[in-house]
Design a protein around this motif. Sequence first.
Motif, PDB file in Angstrom:
ATOM      1  N   MET A 278       0.844  -1.187   0.000  1.00 29.94           N
ATOM      2  CA  MET A 278       0.000   0.000   0.000  1.00 29.94           C
ATOM      3  C   MET A 278       0.886   1.246   0.000  1.00 29.94           C
ATOM      4  SD  MET A 278      -2.930  -1.219   2.653  1.00 29.94           S
ATOM      5  CE  MET A 278      -3.890   0.277   2.534  1.00 29.94           C
ATOM      6  N   GLY A 279       1.442   1.595   1.144  1.00 30.75           N
ATOM      7  CA  GLY A 279       2.352   2.720   1.199  1.00 30.75           C
ATOM      8  C   GLY A 279       1.699   4.022   0.772  1.00 30.75           C
ATOM      9  N   VAL A 280       2.505   4.844   0.085  1.00 31.50           N
ATOM     10  CA  VAL A 280       2.031   6.166  -0.317  1.00 31.50           C
ATOM     11  C   VAL A 280       0.981   6.079  -1.416  1.00 31.50           C
ATOM     12  CG1 VAL A 280       3.784   6.499  -2.100  1.00 31.50           C
ATOM     13  CG2 VAL A 280       2.841   8.489  -0.907  1.00 31.50           C
ATOM     14  N   PHE A 281       0.927   4.951  -2.124  1.00 32.33           N
ATOM     15  CA  PHE A 281       0.001   4.828  -3.240  1.00 32.33           C
ATOM     16  C   PHE A 281      -1.459   4.945  -2.805  1.00 32.33           C
ATOM     17  CE2 PHE A 281       3.822   2.664  -4.787  1.00 32.33           C
ATOM     18  CZ  PHE A 281       4.006   3.323  -5.979  1.00 32.33           C
ATOM     19  N   VAL A 282      -1.740   4.604  -1.547  1.00 29.68           N
ATOM     20  CA  VAL A 282      -3.116   4.666  -1.086  1.00 29.68           C
ATOM     21  C   VAL A 282      -3.600   6.107  -0.988  1.00 29.68           C
ATOM     22  CG1 VAL A 282      -2.659   4.774   1.399  1.00 29.68           C
ATOM     23  CG2 VAL A 282      -4.705   3.613   0.571  1.00 29.68           C
ATOM     24  N   PHE A 283      -2.656   7.046  -0.879  1.00 25.80           N
ATOM     25  CA  PHE A 283      -3.049   8.455  -0.772  1.00 25.80           C
ATOM     26  C   PHE A 283      -3.157   9.151  -2.125  1.00 25.80           C
ATOM     27  CE2 PHE A 283      -0.841   7.479   3.237  1.00 25.80           C
ATOM     28  CZ  PHE A 283      -1.843   7.812   4.138  1.00 25.80           C
ATOM     29  N   LEU A 284      -2.578   8.564  -3.172  1.00 29.02           N
ATOM     30  CA  LEU A 284      -2.586   9.219  -4.482  1.00 29.02           C
ATOM     31  C   LEU A 284      -3.998   9.510  -5.000  1.00 29.02           C
ATOM     32  CD1 LEU A 284       0.339   7.523  -6.445  1.00 29.02           C
ATOM     33  CD2 LEU A 284       0.206   9.855  -5.567  1.00 29.02           C
ATOM     34  N   PRO A 285      -4.941   8.548  -4.950  1.00 31.29           N
ATOM     35  CA  PRO A 285      -6.279   8.846  -5.485  1.00 31.29           C
ATOM     36  C   PRO A 285      -7.005   9.995  -4.788  1.00 31.29           C
ATOM     37  CG  PRO A 285      -5.973   6.482  -5.287  1.00 31.29           C
ATOM     38  CD  PRO A 285      -4.822   7.123  -4.588  1.00 31.29           C
ATOM     39  N   LEU A 286      -6.541  10.378  -3.600  1.00 33.12           N
ATOM     40  CA  LEU A 286      -7.180  11.491  -2.904  1.00 33.12           C
ATOM     41  C   LEU A 286      -6.829  12.834  -3.531  1.00 33.12           C
ATOM     42  CD1 LEU A 286      -6.592  10.344   0.788  1.00 33.12           C
ATOM     43  CD2 LEU A 286      -8.614   9.975  -0.625  1.00 33.12           C
ATOM     44  N   ILE A 287      -5.669  12.904  -4.211  1.00 39.45           N
ATOM     45  CA  ILE A 287      -5.231  14.173  -4.796  1.00 39.45           C
ATOM     46  C   ILE A 287      -5.147  14.148  -6.319  1.00 39.45           C
ATOM     47  CG2 ILE A 287      -3.949  14.824  -2.728  1.00 39.45           C
ATOM     48  CD1 ILE A 287      -1.394  13.942  -4.167  1.00 39.45           C
ATOM     49  N   LEU A 288      -5.220  12.959  -6.915  1.00 40.80           N
ATOM     50  CA  LEU A 288      -5.136  12.874  -8.384  1.00 40.80           C
ATOM     51  C   LEU A 288      -6.275  13.563  -9.126  1.00 40.80           C
ATOM     52  CD1 LEU A 288      -3.658   9.303  -8.963  1.00 40.80           C
ATOM     53  CD2 LEU A 288      -2.659  11.499  -9.620  1.00 40.80           C
ATOM     54  N   PRO A 289      -7.445  13.813  -8.513  1.00 45.86           N
ATOM     55  CA  PRO A 289      -8.449  14.636  -9.218  1.00 45.86           C
ATOM     56  C   PRO A 289      -7.928  15.994  -9.671  1.00 45.86           C
ATOM     57  CG  PRO A 289      -9.497  13.510  -7.396  1.00 45.86           C
ATOM     58  CD  PRO A 289      -8.018  13.218  -7.279  1.00 45.86           C
ATOM     59  N   LEU A 290      -6.843  16.459  -9.077  1.00 47.40           N
ATOM     60  CA  LEU A 290      -6.256  17.725  -9.522  1.00 47.40           C
ATOM     61  C   LEU A 290      -5.805  17.654 -10.975  1.00 47.40           C
ATOM     62  CD1 LEU A 290      -4.120  18.604  -6.364  1.00 47.40           C
ATOM     63  CD2 LEU A 290      -6.278  19.643  -7.063  1.00 47.40           C
ATOM     64  N   THR A 291      -5.486  16.448 -11.465  1.00 44.38           N
ATOM     65  CA  THR A 291      -5.040  16.315 -12.859  1.00 44.38           C
ATOM     66  C   THR A 291      -6.161  16.593 -13.845  1.00 44.38           C
ATOM     67  OG1 THR A 291      -5.533  13.933 -12.898  1.00 44.38           O
ATOM     68  CG2 THR A 291      -3.324  14.598 -12.181  1.00 44.38           C
ATOM     69  N   ALA A 292      -7.415  16.597 -13.378  1.00 41.55           N
ATOM     70  CA  ALA A 292      -8.546  16.841 -14.280  1.00 41.55           C
ATOM     71  C   ALA A 292      -8.943  18.306 -14.340  1.00 41.55           C
ATOM     72  CB  ALA A 292      -9.749  16.002 -13.834  1.00 41.55           C
ATOM     73  N   TRP A 293      -8.334  19.150 -13.527  1.00 44.60           N
ATOM     74  CA  TRP A 293      -8.715  20.562 -13.540  1.00 44.60           C
ATOM     75  C   TRP A 293      -8.477  21.233 -14.895  1.00 44.60           C
ATOM     76  CZ3 TRP A 293      -7.498  23.431  -8.286  1.00 44.60           C
ATOM     77  CH2 TRP A 293      -8.271  22.849  -7.278  1.00 44.60           C
ATOM     78  N   PRO A 294      -7.297  21.016 -15.538  1.00 38.27           N
ATOM     79  CA  PRO A 294      -7.105  21.698 -16.837  1.00 38.27           C
ATOM     80  C   PRO A 294      -8.142  21.311 -17.883  1.00 38.27           C
ATOM     81  CG  PRO A 294      -5.017  20.899 -15.967  1.00 38.27           C
ATOM     82  CD  PRO A 294      -6.080  20.306 -15.108  1.00 38.27           C
ATOM     83  N   VAL A 295      -8.470  20.018 -17.981  1.00 43.81           N
ATOM     84  CA  VAL A 295      -9.417  19.603 -19.011  1.00 43.81           C
ATOM     85  C   VAL A 295     -10.832  20.077 -18.685  1.00 43.81           C
ATOM     86  CG1 VAL A 295     -10.086  17.338 -18.058  1.00 43.81           C
ATOM     87  CG2 VAL A 295     -10.020  17.683 -20.521  1.00 43.81           C
ATOM     88  N   ALA A 296     -11.148  20.286 -17.405  1.00 47.68           N
ATOM     89  CA  ALA A 296     -12.479  20.780 -17.045  1.00 47.68           C
ATOM     90  C   ALA A 296     -12.732  22.135 -17.672  1.00 47.68           C
ATOM     91  CB  ALA A 296     -12.615  20.852 -15.527  1.00 47.68           C
ATOM     92  N   ARG A 297     -11.736  22.981 -17.660  1.00 45.82           N
ATOM     93  CA  ARG A 297     -11.887  24.325 -18.234  1.00 45.82           C
ATOM     94  C   ARG A 297     -11.778  24.305 -19.750  1.00 45.82           C
ATOM     95  NH1 ARG A 297     -14.405  29.014 -17.575  1.00 45.82           N
ATOM     96  NH2 ARG A 297     -13.231  30.785 -18.422  1.00 45.82           N
ATOM     97  N   LEU A 298     -10.802  23.579 -20.273  1.00 49.02           N
ATOM     98  CA  LEU A 298     -10.576  23.579 -21.715  1.00 49.02           C
ATOM     99  C   LEU A 298     -11.680  22.861 -22.467  1.00 49.02           C
ATOM    100  CD1 LEU A 298      -6.735  22.896 -21.703  1.00 49.02           C
ATOM    101  CD2 LEU A 298      -7.883  25.024 -22.341  1.00 49.02           C
ATOM    102  N   ALA A 299     -12.262  21.820 -21.873  1.00 51.76           N
ATOM    103  CA  ALA A 299     -13.329  21.083 -22.548  1.00 51.76           C
ATOM    104  C   ALA A 299     -14.542  21.971 -22.790  1.00 51.76           C
ATOM    105  CB  ALA A 299     -13.722  19.861 -21.724  1.00 51.76           C
ATOM    106  N   GLU A 300     -14.836  22.863 -21.859  1.00 48.68           N
ATOM    107  CA  GLU A 300     -15.960  23.786 -22.049  1.00 48.68           C
ATOM    108  C   GLU A 300     -15.791  24.618 -23.304  1.00 48.68           C
ATOM    109  OE1 GLU A 300     -16.443  26.319 -18.734  1.00 48.68           O
ATOM    110  OE2 GLU A 300     -16.633  24.727 -17.255  1.00 48.68           O
ATOM    111  N   GLN A 301     -14.553  24.985 -23.603  1.00 43.42           N
ATOM    112  CA  GLN A 301     -14.294  25.938 -24.679  1.00 43.42           C
ATOM    113  C   GLN A 301     -14.022  25.284 -26.023  1.00 43.42           C
ATOM    114  OE1 GLN A 301     -10.876  27.935 -23.061  1.00 43.42           O
ATOM    115  NE2 GLN A 301     -12.062  29.150 -21.592  1.00 43.42           N
TER     116      GLN A 301
END
Length: 322
Positions: A1-24
């Motif tokens: 497990m280790g640090v990998f268990v915490f990654l999904p808690l913050i990986l939604p940040l990777t979707a922020w750019p596409v959230a804005r660009l997809a609208e446009q």
Amino acid sequence: MGVFVFLPLILPLTAWPVARLAEQHLHPRTATRLLTVLAVVLALCSTVCLALVMVVGTAQLPGNPLPDGWSDPEVRAAVPYDEVVGKAAIPALCAVVVACARTLWRHGRVRRQAHLALAGLRGTEVAVLPDAVPYAYALPPGGRRTGGVSRAGAGRGRVVVTTALLDRLRPGERRALFAHERAHLAARHDRLLLAVQLAARANPFLRPLRTAVAYTAERWADEEAARAIGSRRTVARAIGTAALVSRGTPLPTLAGLAAPGPVPRRVAALLGPAPAVHDWPPVFTAVGLAAWGAAAGTAVSAMSSANAAVTMVLILHAATPL
């Protein structure tokens, strides 16, 4: 497990750019589906990992309901854990469950009340209410059936509009209104909006995706209405007029012509050319790179949560006497 268990808690940040660009830059239909899938998968992964952190981090707390073997020192050595983080995960997971339950309960209550309010009207697709308050929205299927007879519009959706709003629209704008709401019903946008609402409740980092989907779902219905009536300018006028006089919809997951949001952007988009349809954005563009970045983040989140879950199950199963 280790640090990998915490990654999904913050990986939604990777979707922020596409959230804005997809609208446009994406067709609204493609953007809505893409962002909804990303939000749901990322929310599920973060919730699973939050639950794992809680289970692993609280196994040694007095009074926990877990098997005694789970708190064995050898098991603790094999499963990295942080008791402080584990304790903090308890209220966090409870907050997620309560927030999602409240959202589902409110969604169901408002829909039931809306269907019951229409029970006395004729069973047509359009329900016109003699109300002095101007509003309109798409009411998805719901209600109950008794003895095989439909009650409160069970089994089909209806377009709900008040006479106050119809009186403020021209004939062409009325057609645009009905076409817009029918597009919401046909594509079941209520399900997509509810999905991203729940995702944002599960992980606050997904709120930009919820906002983006609320906008792109309306743009999707705008484009369908423009195609149905053959006039983008008429749909733009209808949206502008409805936004000025309407109070919106009774629930964010019930889509409507004058739903809250950037109405000027919707009008400006309709006054321009129709957007090109792409199943996936071109790779060598800003939105394409953002989409692939979000997809990579989602894949890593899914693999991390799966790896953490399988690892914990195998170790704790071996530590639990049969």
